[in-house]
Design a protein around this motif. Structure first.
Motif, PDB file in Angstrom:
ATOM      1  N   ASP A   6       3.768  16.943 -10.315  1.00  0.00           N
ATOM      2  CA  ASP A   6       2.751  17.894 -10.768  1.00  0.00           C
ATOM      3  C   ASP A   6       2.914  19.230 -10.064  1.00  0.00           C
ATOM      4  OD1 ASP A   6       1.688  16.045 -12.458  1.00  0.00           O
ATOM      5  OD2 ASP A   6       0.021  15.468 -11.146  1.00  0.00           O
ATOM      6  N   ARG A   7       3.144  19.174  -8.742  1.00  0.00           N
ATOM      7  CA  ARG A   7       3.271  20.428  -7.992  1.00  0.00           C
ATOM      8  C   ARG A   7       4.529  21.191  -8.407  1.00  0.00           C
ATOM      9  NH1 ARG A   7      -0.907  18.439  -7.221  1.00  0.00           N
ATOM     10  NH2 ARG A   7      -2.111  18.319  -5.271  1.00  0.00           N
ATOM     11  N   MET A   8       5.622  20.458  -8.668  1.00  0.00           N
ATOM     12  CA  MET A   8       6.844  21.115  -9.118  1.00  0.00           C
ATOM     13  C   MET A   8       6.612  21.813 -10.458  1.00  0.00           C
ATOM     14  SD  MET A   8       9.242  20.775  -6.857  1.00  0.00           S
ATOM     15  CE  MET A   8      10.742  21.085  -7.797  1.00  0.00           C
ATOM     16  N   LYS A   9       5.875  21.134 -11.323  1.00  0.00           N
ATOM     17  CA  LYS A   9       5.556  21.727 -12.620  1.00  0.00           C
ATOM     18  C   LYS A   9       4.684  22.963 -12.435  1.00  0.00           C
ATOM     19  CE  LYS A   9       3.575  20.585 -17.141  1.00  0.00           C
ATOM     20  NZ  LYS A   9       2.914  19.528 -17.951  1.00  0.00           N
ATOM     21  N   GLU A  10       3.666  22.835 -11.536  1.00  0.00           N
ATOM     22  CA  GLU A  10       2.818  23.986 -11.255  1.00  0.00           C
ATOM     23  C   GLU A  10       3.617  25.127 -10.641  1.00  0.00           C
ATOM     24  OE1 GLU A  10      -0.472  22.855  -8.863  1.00  0.00           O
ATOM     25  OE2 GLU A  10      -1.121  21.254 -10.221  1.00  0.00           O
ATOM     26  N   LEU A  11       4.533  24.775  -9.728  1.00  0.00           N
ATOM     27  CA  LEU A  11       5.359  25.792  -9.082  1.00  0.00           C
ATOM     28  C   LEU A  11       6.210  26.524 -10.109  1.00  0.00           C
ATOM     29  CD1 LEU A  11       6.497  27.158  -6.540  1.00  0.00           C
ATOM     30  CD2 LEU A  11       8.115  25.259  -6.349  1.00  0.00           C
ATOM     31  N   GLN A  47       4.863  10.825  -5.309  1.00  0.00           N
ATOM     32  CA  GLN A  47       5.886  11.266  -6.253  1.00  0.00           C
ATOM     33  C   GLN A  47       5.256  11.904  -7.483  1.00  0.00           C
ATOM     34  OE1 GLN A  47       8.158   7.689  -6.927  1.00  0.00           O
ATOM     35  NE2 GLN A  47       9.409   7.962  -5.086  1.00  0.00           N
ATOM     36  N   HIS A  48       4.140  11.320  -7.929  1.00  0.00           N
ATOM     37  CA  HIS A  48       3.440  11.892  -9.076  1.00  0.00           C
ATOM     38  C   HIS A  48       2.897  13.282  -8.734  1.00  0.00           C
ATOM     39  CE1 HIS A  48       1.083  12.054 -12.738  1.00  0.00           C
ATOM     40  NE2 HIS A  48      -0.002  12.317 -12.024  1.00  0.00           N
ATOM     41  N   ILE A  49       2.326  13.389  -7.508  1.00  0.00           N
ATOM     42  CA  ILE A  49       1.816  14.690  -7.073  1.00  0.00           C
ATOM     43  C   ILE A  49       2.952  15.699  -6.954  1.00  0.00           C
ATOM     44  CG2 ILE A  49       0.717  15.919  -5.155  1.00  0.00           C
ATOM     45  CD1 ILE A  49      -0.901  13.379  -4.616  1.00  0.00           C
ATOM     46  N   ILE A  50       4.102  15.237  -6.435  1.00  0.00           N
ATOM     47  CA  ILE A  50       5.264  16.134  -6.316  1.00  0.00           C
ATOM     48  C   ILE A  50       5.668  16.657  -7.688  1.00  0.00           C
ATOM     49  CG2 ILE A  50       7.738  16.221  -5.779  1.00  0.00           C
ATOM     50  CD1 ILE A  50       7.181  14.299  -3.460  1.00  0.00           C
ATOM     51  N   VAL A 108       0.835  -1.207   0.000  1.00  0.00           N
ATOM     52  CA  VAL A 108       0.000   0.000   0.000  1.00  0.00           C
ATOM     53  C   VAL A 108       0.866   1.251   0.000  1.00  0.00           C
ATOM     54  CG1 VAL A 108      -1.771   1.283   1.269  1.00  0.00           C
ATOM     55  CG2 VAL A 108      -1.842  -1.231   1.204  1.00  0.00           C
ATOM     56  N   LEU A 109       1.927   1.225   0.822  1.00  0.00           N
ATOM     57  CA  LEU A 109       2.797   2.406   0.901  1.00  0.00           C
ATOM     58  C   LEU A 109       3.535   2.644  -0.399  1.00  0.00           C
ATOM     59  CD1 LEU A 109       4.371   2.376   4.481  1.00  0.00           C
ATOM     60  CD2 LEU A 109       2.480   3.726   3.601  1.00  0.00           C
ATOM     61  N   VAL A 110       3.886   1.574  -1.103  1.00  0.00           N
ATOM     62  CA  VAL A 110       4.571   1.732  -2.385  1.00  0.00           C
ATOM     63  C   VAL A 110       3.657   2.463  -3.367  1.00  0.00           C
ATOM     64  CG1 VAL A 110       5.429   0.489  -4.400  1.00  0.00           C
ATOM     65  CG2 VAL A 110       6.131  -0.224  -2.121  1.00  0.00           C
ATOM     66  N   VAL A 111       2.363   2.061  -3.375  1.00  0.00           N
ATOM     67  CA  VAL A 111       1.399   2.740  -4.240  1.00  0.00           C
ATOM     68  C   VAL A 111       1.232   4.193  -3.809  1.00  0.00           C
ATOM     69  CG1 VAL A 111      -1.005   2.789  -5.003  1.00  0.00           C
ATOM     70  CG2 VAL A 111       0.181   0.598  -4.755  1.00  0.00           C
ATOM     71  N   THR A 112       1.116   4.388  -2.483  1.00  0.00           N
ATOM     72  CA  THR A 112       0.982   5.756  -1.974  1.00  0.00           C
ATOM     73  C   THR A 112       2.200   6.599  -2.322  1.00  0.00           C
ATOM     74  OG1 THR A 112      -0.341   4.932  -0.124  1.00  0.00           O
ATOM     75  CG2 THR A 112       0.584   7.148   0.093  1.00  0.00           C
ATOM     76  N   GLN A 113       3.389   6.000  -2.183  1.00  0.00           N
ATOM     77  CA  GLN A 113       4.614   6.731  -2.512  1.00  0.00           C
ATOM     78  C   GLN A 113       4.631   7.124  -3.979  1.00  0.00           C
ATOM     79  OE1 GLN A 113       8.259   4.513  -2.369  1.00  0.00           O
ATOM     80  NE2 GLN A 113       9.500   6.311  -1.893  1.00  0.00           N
TER      81      GLN A 113
END
Length: 588
Positions: free
Chosen positions: A219-224, A214-217, A205-210
């Motif tokens: 996206d956020r880096m791109k947005e930033l 990472q995907h959200i990071i 579960v944590l691997v999927v969450t990670q």
């Protein structure tokens, strides 16, 4: 070396270097050790989760208070994790290991004198070891079955608080770590597995969450990066606007100076002309005065003579009154340089009026148009668009086109008899069943389709061309897609609002309630204006003027999706005035 291990007593030094009492590390709400501590504006500190739960219960009031001092806050304060200042003072104290928020190194339990930093802990010995004292665990067969782990600084949490044994098992029934003795009584008959086995399951579960994190990071880096670029562009646009305004006002000042010079030249030219004309009259008057003075001398001389013959001979010429040589000259009361001053004053006031009027228009445009468009993530319910709802309603079609948006039909929602074309902007009803894969979002009983784009927190406008009976409206994503019931039909439930259009007229539908609308000429083009923040959706007949057909007033709590019930065909119109994306609109 291992021996029996008992829980360490938690003590606080009375040394003046450590003035903070133990109660400072407990949460007033849960009375437990602070976890993820946060300090609210009044200065009191709580567990992050405790104060979040406490304030969630006050969301309906909009006023948030401190559970201790009862200080109130509006709006809800933003919570940020913090570490008490005393953490640095206690950095070297091994007694504070149970406080996970205090960052410090664990020390070896077997060093004498100055203790070395622990690098490993033993789950059997329940003790910390430095690099020197851990060697027997690697070298002696006695410790072969002992399990060494990297030092985490929280060894006490690996001890069963009831039996003082190492936690080696996991109770899935109670979702907690337990020791072997716990299985005898407290967790007897429960679903118990080894810690390794449960770790393996939860690690998946944590691997999927990670991966998601990472995907959200990314996206956020791109947005930033994009936001920083847009901020730089915005700053550049601001500097360029100030430079352009400075240049224009300098040119305006030069123009005013030029007009001042021309007005002065006009005054001076009129002054010179008046002076020249006056000097001519002065010269002629002086000549006439000299001539009259000469005549006066002749008359005085003839009147004083005693020669009667001489008197009588000159009498005929001297008795005739002299003719005036120059007309009487006065200043025309209608002429005044004060009129120039009045005109220039009017020009100044007119310029002031223009500047005030235009400044007011600029101020209104800049202050009431938000710089940033906020888009909620995952359908957030608490989003509110900044200030747009306070703007006046559009009146002309040009006003509506300012809010035009690009919509595309979602094939995953299309009924199987609907065919999409024109880049998924046109839908037609067909007799033949179309090949679409199974999808949970597809309407399986009604000839309907939704658009892809979620509309939330702002104003939107779109137009459609239609033929045959059809319905047009908006719906929440949660509208039912399966079964031939009202929950799946646009306008027949509390999750959708629609306008039914046919050759006989219009009717408005929401939550099974219909409203017949006054007869009117049928328009082949329908415009939809959605004010999500203002809680309204309106339908217009589009022609030379915008004729309101019907307006729904509602409190939208979720993003909306444009939808259509198709009898023959519907096309989403290409609006040339559609605004660019926000990131593009900032580019110079």
């Amino acid at each position: 070396m291992c021996g029996n291990f008992s829980k360490r007593n938690i003590t606080f030094h009375s040394d003046s270097r450590y003035p903070v009492p133990p109660e400072e590390y407990s949460c007033p709400l849960c009375s437990d050790i602070l976890r993820d501590p946060v300090t609210i504006p009044c200065g009191d500190t709580y567990c992050l989760e405790c104060i979040k739960i406490y304030w969630d219960q006050a969301d309906h009031l909009g006023v948030y208070s401190c559970p201790q001092c009862r200080a109130t806050f509006t709006p809800r304060p933003v919570l940020k994790r913090n570490v008490p200042n005393v953490a640095q003072d206690f950095h070297q104290l091994p007694e504070l290991a149970p406080f996970p928020f205090l960052q410090r190194d664990s020390l070896c339990d077997f060093c004498i004198g100055r203790k070395s930093k622990a690098v490993k802990s033993c789950l059997m010995c329940l003790a910390y070891y430095c690099e020197t004292h851990v060697k027997p665990h690697y070298e002696s067969p006695t410790f072969k079955k002992h399990k060494l782990v990297d030092e985490t600084g929280q060894l006490e949490r690996k001890i069963c608080p009831q039996h003082e044994k190492g936690l080696e098992l996991f109770c899935r029934s109670d979702q907690m770590c337990i020791c072997v003795l716990c299985t005898v009584r407290e967790h007897r008959g429960h679903n118990i597995v080894s810690a390794d086995e449960e770790r393996a399951e939860k690690q998946k579960v944590l691997v999927v969450t990670q991966a998601e994190v990472q995907h959200i990071i990314q996206d956020r880096m791109k947005e930033l990066q994009e936001l920083r670029h847009n901020v730089d562009v915005l700053k550049s646009c601001s500097q360029r606007a100030m430079s352009d305004c400075r240049k224009i006002f300098t040119e305006m000042a030069s123009a005013v100076e030029r007009w001042r010079s021309e007005i002065n030249s006009l005054i001076e030219a009129n002054e010179r002309a008046a002076m020249t004309q006056a000097e001519s009259y002065v010269e002629r008057l002086e000549q006439e005065i000299m001539e009259l003075q000469r005549r006066d001398m002749e008359l005085r001389h003839i009147l004083e003579t005693e020669d009667n013959i001489h008197f009588l001979q000159n009498f005929p010429t001297l008795c005739i009154p002299p003719e005036p040589m120059v007309p009487k000259v006065i200043i025309n009361p209608e002429f005044s340089f004060g009129e120039v001053t009045k005109t220039v004053t009017d020009m100044k006031e007119h310029l002031e009026d223009i500047c005030k009027k235009e400044k007011s228009k600029i101020s209104k445009t800049i202050s009431e148009t938000p710089v940033y468009i906020l888009l909620p993530r995952n359908g957030g319910k608490r989003f509110k668009a900044p200030s747009r709802a306070e703007l006046q309603e559009p009146e002309t079609r040009a006003d509506f086109l300012k809010y035009s948006c690009r919509l595309t039909l979602d094939p995953n929602t299309a009924y199987r008899e609907l065919a999409l074309s024109d880049g998924n902007r046109k839908v037609s009803r067909k007799k033949a069943v179309q090949f679409y894969p199974d999808h949970p979002e597809r309407f399986d009983s009604f000839s309907q389709v939704l658009c892809r784009e979620a509309l939330s927190g702002f104003r939107y406008y779109w137009e459609v061309q239609w033929s045959g009976e059809f319905s047009i409206g908006v719906a929440y994503k949660g509208i039912s897609r399966k079964g031939k019931n009202s929950g799946s039909l646009l306008g027949y439930n509390d999750k959708s609002w629609s306008l039914l259009c046919s050759e006989t007229g219009y009717s408005a539908w929401h939550n099974k309630v219909d409203k017949d609308l006054p007869p009117s000429s049928q328009a082949s083009r329908i415009g939809v204006y959605l004010d999500h923040a203002g809680g309204s959706v309106a339908f217009y007949a589009v022609s030379n003027s915008m004729q309101l057909i019907h307006r729904f007033q509602a409190g939208f709590s979720e993003p909306l999706f444009a939808g259509f019930g198709v009898g023959s065909s519907v096309s989403i119109c290409h609006l040339k005035d559609s605004p660019p994306r926000f990131s593009d609109s900032l580019n110079p």
